[in-house]
Write a protein that holds these residues in place. Structure first.
Motif, PDB file in Angstrom:
ATOM      1  N   GLU A 206       0.841  -1.198   0.000  1.00 35.86           N
ATOM      2  CA  GLU A 206       0.000   0.000   0.000  1.00 35.86           C
ATOM      3  C   GLU A 206       0.874   1.245   0.000  1.00 35.86           C
ATOM      4  OE1 GLU A 206      -3.815   1.816   2.513  1.00 35.86           O
ATOM      5  OE2 GLU A 206      -2.386   0.457   3.502  1.00 35.86           O
ATOM      6  N   VAL A 207       0.529   2.204  -0.854  1.00 38.43           N
ATOM      7  CA  VAL A 207       1.160   3.528  -0.872  1.00 38.43           C
ATOM      8  C   VAL A 207       0.049   4.560  -1.041  1.00 38.43           C
ATOM      9  CG1 VAL A 207       2.786   5.082  -1.999  1.00 38.43           C
ATOM     10  CG2 VAL A 207       3.269   2.637  -1.935  1.00 38.43           C
ATOM     11  N   ASN A 208       0.015   5.516  -0.141  1.00 35.85           N
ATOM     12  CA  ASN A 208      -0.998   6.568  -0.208  1.00 35.85           C
ATOM     13  C   ASN A 208      -0.322   7.929  -0.052  1.00 35.85           C
ATOM     14  OD1 ASN A 208      -3.430   4.869  -0.318  1.00 35.85           O
ATOM     15  ND2 ASN A 208      -2.892   4.314   1.789  1.00 35.85           N
ATOM     16  N   GLN A 209      -0.901   8.933  -0.683  1.00 39.10           N
ATOM     17  CA  GLN A 209      -0.417  10.293  -0.498  1.00 39.10           C
ATOM     18  C   GLN A 209      -1.451  11.072   0.287  1.00 39.10           C
ATOM     19  OE1 GLN A 209       0.796  12.382  -4.035  1.00 39.10           O
ATOM     20  NE2 GLN A 209       1.596  14.128  -2.864  1.00 39.10           N
ATOM     21  N   ALA A 210      -1.019  11.699   1.354  1.00 40.85           N
ATOM     22  CA  ALA A 210      -1.878  12.530   2.178  1.00 40.85           C
ATOM     23  C   ALA A 210      -1.208  13.881   2.331  1.00 40.85           C
ATOM     24  CB  ALA A 210      -2.125  11.887   3.544  1.00 40.85           C
ATOM     25  N   LEU A 214       3.856  10.787   1.878  1.00 40.99           N
ATOM     26  CA  LEU A 214       3.627   9.449   1.338  1.00 40.99           C
ATOM     27  C   LEU A 214       3.723   8.476   2.493  1.00 40.99           C
ATOM     28  CD1 LEU A 214       5.717   9.269  -1.978  1.00 40.99           C
ATOM     29  CD2 LEU A 214       3.222   9.132  -1.772  1.00 40.99           C
ATOM     30  N   LEU A 215       2.743   7.616   2.638  1.00 36.42           N
ATOM     31  CA  LEU A 215       2.758   6.633   3.707  1.00 36.42           C
ATOM     32  C   LEU A 215       2.159   5.335   3.207  1.00 36.42           C
ATOM     33  CD1 LEU A 215      -0.186   7.450   6.120  1.00 36.42           C
ATOM     34  CD2 LEU A 215       0.407   8.937   4.209  1.00 36.42           C
ATOM     35  N   GLY A 216       2.536   4.249   3.857  1.00 32.63           N
ATOM     36  CA  GLY A 216       2.047   2.971   3.379  1.00 32.63           C
ATOM     37  C   GLY A 216       2.519   1.804   4.213  1.00 32.63           C
ATOM     38  N   THR A 217       2.387   0.604   3.639  1.00 30.37           N
ATOM     39  CA  THR A 217       2.622  -0.637   4.359  1.00 30.37           C
ATOM     40  C   THR A 217       3.441  -1.595   3.497  1.00 30.37           C
ATOM     41  OG1 THR A 217       0.454  -0.380   5.411  1.00 30.37           O
ATOM     42  CG2 THR A 217       1.500  -2.543   5.596  1.00 30.37           C
ATOM     43  N   THR A 225      12.707 -13.834   9.380  1.00 33.22           N
ATOM     44  CA  THR A 225      12.594 -12.448   9.822  1.00 33.22           C
ATOM     45  C   THR A 225      13.540 -11.555   9.032  1.00 33.22           C
ATOM     46  OG1 THR A 225      11.934 -13.065  12.063  1.00 33.22           O
ATOM     47  CG2 THR A 225      12.921 -10.884  11.778  1.00 33.22           C
ATOM     48  N   VAL A 226      12.994 -10.435   8.543  1.00 32.67           N
ATOM     49  CA  VAL A 226      13.796  -9.432   7.843  1.00 32.67           C
ATOM     50  C   VAL A 226      14.162  -8.344   8.855  1.00 32.67           C
ATOM     51  CG1 VAL A 226      13.877  -7.753   5.972  1.00 32.67           C
ATOM     52  CG2 VAL A 226      12.681  -9.927   5.645  1.00 32.67           C
ATOM     53  N   ASP A 227      15.464  -8.080   8.949  1.00 31.85           N
ATOM     54  CA  ASP A 227      15.969  -7.103   9.909  1.00 31.85           C
ATOM     55  C   ASP A 227      16.239  -5.758   9.240  1.00 31.85           C
ATOM     56  OD1 ASP A 227      16.218  -8.876  12.266  1.00 31.85           O
ATOM     57  OD2 ASP A 227      17.675  -9.914  11.011  1.00 31.85           O
ATOM     58  N   GLY A 228      16.354  -4.728  10.096  1.00 30.17           N
ATOM     59  CA  GLY A 228      16.689  -3.398   9.613  1.00 30.17           C
ATOM     60  C   GLY A 228      18.196  -3.190   9.539  1.00 30.17           C
ATOM     61  N   PRO A 229      18.607  -2.064   8.968  1.00 24.87           N
ATOM     62  CA  PRO A 229      17.712  -1.027   8.447  1.00 24.87           C
ATOM     63  C   PRO A 229      16.986  -1.481   7.183  1.00 24.87           C
ATOM     64  CG  PRO A 229      19.989  -0.518   7.901  1.00 24.87           C
ATOM     65  CD  PRO A 229      20.029  -1.712   8.792  1.00 24.87           C
ATOM     66  N   MET A 230      15.692  -1.188   7.138  1.00 16.32           N
ATOM     67  CA  MET A 230      14.859  -1.505   5.982  1.00 16.32           C
ATOM     68  C   MET A 230      14.468  -0.207   5.299  1.00 16.32           C
ATOM     69  SD  MET A 230      12.448  -4.469   7.696  1.00 16.32           S
ATOM     70  CE  MET A 230      12.318  -3.635   9.288  1.00 16.32           C
ATOM     71  N   THR A 231      14.509  -0.191   3.999  1.00 13.83           N
ATOM     72  CA  THR A 231      14.218   1.031   3.249  1.00 13.83           C
ATOM     73  C   THR A 231      13.208   0.754   2.147  1.00 13.83           C
ATOM     74  OG1 THR A 231      16.075   0.617   1.743  1.00 13.83           O
ATOM     75  CG2 THR A 231      16.511   2.011   3.658  1.00 13.83           C
ATOM     76  N   ILE A 232      12.512   1.830   1.757  1.00 15.04           N
ATOM     77  CA  ILE A 232      11.631   1.793   0.601  1.00 15.04           C
ATOM     78  C   ILE A 232      12.067   2.896  -0.343  1.00 15.04           C
ATOM     79  CG2 ILE A 232       9.911   3.218   1.800  1.00 15.04           C
ATOM     80  CD1 ILE A 232       7.761   1.826   0.044  1.00 15.04           C
ATOM     81  N   THR A 233      12.114   2.592  -1.638  1.00 15.63           N
ATOM     82  CA  THR A 233      12.503   3.563  -2.661  1.00 15.63           C
ATOM     83  C   THR A 233      11.384   3.647  -3.688  1.00 15.63           C
ATOM     84  OG1 THR A 233      14.826   2.968  -2.358  1.00 15.63           O
ATOM     85  CG2 THR A 233      14.272   4.221  -4.334  1.00 15.63           C
ATOM     86  N   MET A 234      10.966   4.879  -3.983  1.00 18.92           N
ATOM     87  CA  MET A 234       9.860   5.097  -4.917  1.00 18.92           C
ATOM     88  C   MET A 234      10.339   5.919  -6.102  1.00 18.92           C
ATOM     89  SD  MET A 234       7.037   5.851  -1.959  1.00 18.92           S
ATOM     90  CE  MET A 234       8.337   6.451  -0.848  1.00 18.92           C
ATOM     91  N   ALA A 235      10.072   5.409  -7.304  1.00 16.19           N
ATOM     92  CA  ALA A 235      10.337   6.155  -8.539  1.00 16.19           C
ATOM     93  C   ALA A 235       9.065   6.907  -8.902  1.00 16.19           C
ATOM     94  CB  ALA A 235      10.734   5.201  -9.661  1.00 16.19           C
ATOM     95  N   CYS A 236       9.178   8.227  -9.034  1.00 19.11           N
ATOM     96  CA  CYS A 236       8.013   9.076  -9.246  1.00 19.11           C
ATOM     97  C   CYS A 236       7.889   9.481 -10.720  1.00 19.11           C
ATOM     98  CB  CYS A 236       8.111  10.334  -8.382  1.00 19.11           C
ATOM     99  SG  CYS A 236       8.437   9.986  -6.623  1.00 19.11           S
ATOM    100  N   SER A 263       5.433  -0.377   8.505  1.00 14.61           N
ATOM    101  CA  SER A 263       4.887   0.861   7.946  1.00 14.61           C
ATOM    102  C   SER A 263       6.003   1.837   7.606  1.00 14.61           C
ATOM    103  CB  SER A 263       3.918   1.504   8.941  1.00 14.61           C
ATOM    104  OG  SER A 263       4.627   1.890  10.123  1.00 14.61           O
ATOM    105  N   PHE A 264       5.662   2.811   6.772  1.00 16.30           N
ATOM    106  CA  PHE A 264       6.608   3.873   6.423  1.00 16.30           C
ATOM    107  C   PHE A 264       5.831   5.158   6.194  1.00 16.30           C
ATOM    108  CE2 PHE A 264       5.188   2.165   2.392  1.00 16.30           C
ATOM    109  CZ  PHE A 264       4.991   3.297   1.598  1.00 16.30           C
TER     110      PHE A 264
END
Length: 286
Positions: A206-210, A214-217, A225-236, A263-264
């Motif tokens: 999920e990605v939403n703009q408010a 930008l926030l999502g799941t 188990t996936v450990d951090g640091p965890m990142t999300i990258t979005m191409a706009c 969440s992010f």
């Protein structure tokens, strides 16, 4: 005592008879020599003929074996859909994207943003045009003006971290300046890390703009188990499908067990990012 002529050891042979016998022997000898010469000639002729036959037979039985051609045709992948990766997610009204194919057989840069953004970053999209999947993409960039290098940049974590044949990955290279003079060009060198299984992907669900956020799941769909640091990258992308920027942020969770979500949220301070592609990942430390 009477003596019978020609019957004793001391009888004298008739001269005419001797001459006749000698002539006969000489004639026989001549005939034998002639026969011997004829046989010798015939033998020589047969020997020569046998040699010729051997040569001809050898020639006729020799086989020339040409080296078999073993040229292997390398089939390069067709361009995959932008969200072909299982860890790539489309968000917003993205529509059709005309992302270039790129050079076959290479990890090719297929799109960049028009200059640096507010953070001094150059957005980049690459496509894996090789027949095998690759690991994390890394890019070194030189900014050049009039043949002189005026700045260098290094890429951050590209997403997805596993890029299959024909698939794309996106990220950015960061410079320590916010802008370059007009006419600056960028020379990009692209490499990739080997697949090591240490950077698992997270599925962006999920990605939403408010307003300006930008926030999502994201969800851990792996069995560990996936450990951090965890990142999300979005191409706009804009409404016309042009690549306009990169947004990236950390996942809020310390780790995400199998089947669980994280969440992010991030504030957008530059270009609009209400449509695009998103991918996330973390690490395995076990």
């Amino acid at each position: 005592m009477a003596v019978v002529a020609g019957c004793g050891a001391d009888a004298t042979p008739d001269l005419a008879d001797v001459e006749e016998r000698l002539a006969d022997l000489e004639m026989r000898a001549d005939a034998a020599d002639a026969e011997r010469d004829a046989l010798a000639d015939a033998l020589a002729t047969q020997h020569a003929a046998d040699q010729d036959e051997i040569v001809d037979t050898s020639a006729s039985s020799s086989t020339t074996t040409a080296a078999a051609s073993t040229t292997t045709e390398v089939i390069f992948p067709e361009p995959a859909a932008p969200d072909a990766s299982p860890f790539a997610t489309v968000f917003g009204d993205l529509g059709e994207l005309a992302i270039p194919r790129g050079a076959p057989g290479e990890l090719a840069v297929v799109a960049t943003t028009d200059g640096l953004d507010r953070t001094g970053s150059l957005g980049i999209i690459v496509r894996n045009n090789t027949p095998a999947p690759i690991g994390r993409v890394e890019i070194a960039v030189e900014a050049q003006l009039d043949g002189e290098v005026i700045g260098t940049g290094e890429s951050t974590r590209f997403q997805p971290t596993v890029v299959g044949p024909g698939e794309i990955s996106w990220g950015y290279a960061y410079f320590d300046v916010r802008t370059f003079p007009e006419g600056t060009t960028f020379d990009l060198s692209v490499t990739s890390e080997p697949l090591d299984g240490r950077s698992p992907g997270l599925k962006v669900i999920e990605v939403n703009q408010a307003d300006s956020y930008l926030l999502g799941t994201v969800e851990n769909q792996t069995d560990a188990t996936v450990d951090g640091p965890m990142t999300i990258t979005m191409a706009c992308f804009d409404a016309e499908g042009s690549f306009v920027g990169i947004e990236t942020t950390m996942i809020n969770n310390y780790d995400i067990p199998p089947g669980q979500t994280g969440s992010f949220d991030t504030r957008i301070l530059g270009v609009s990012c209400d449509r695009g592609l998103a991918a996330a990942s973390g690490y395995y430390y076990g």
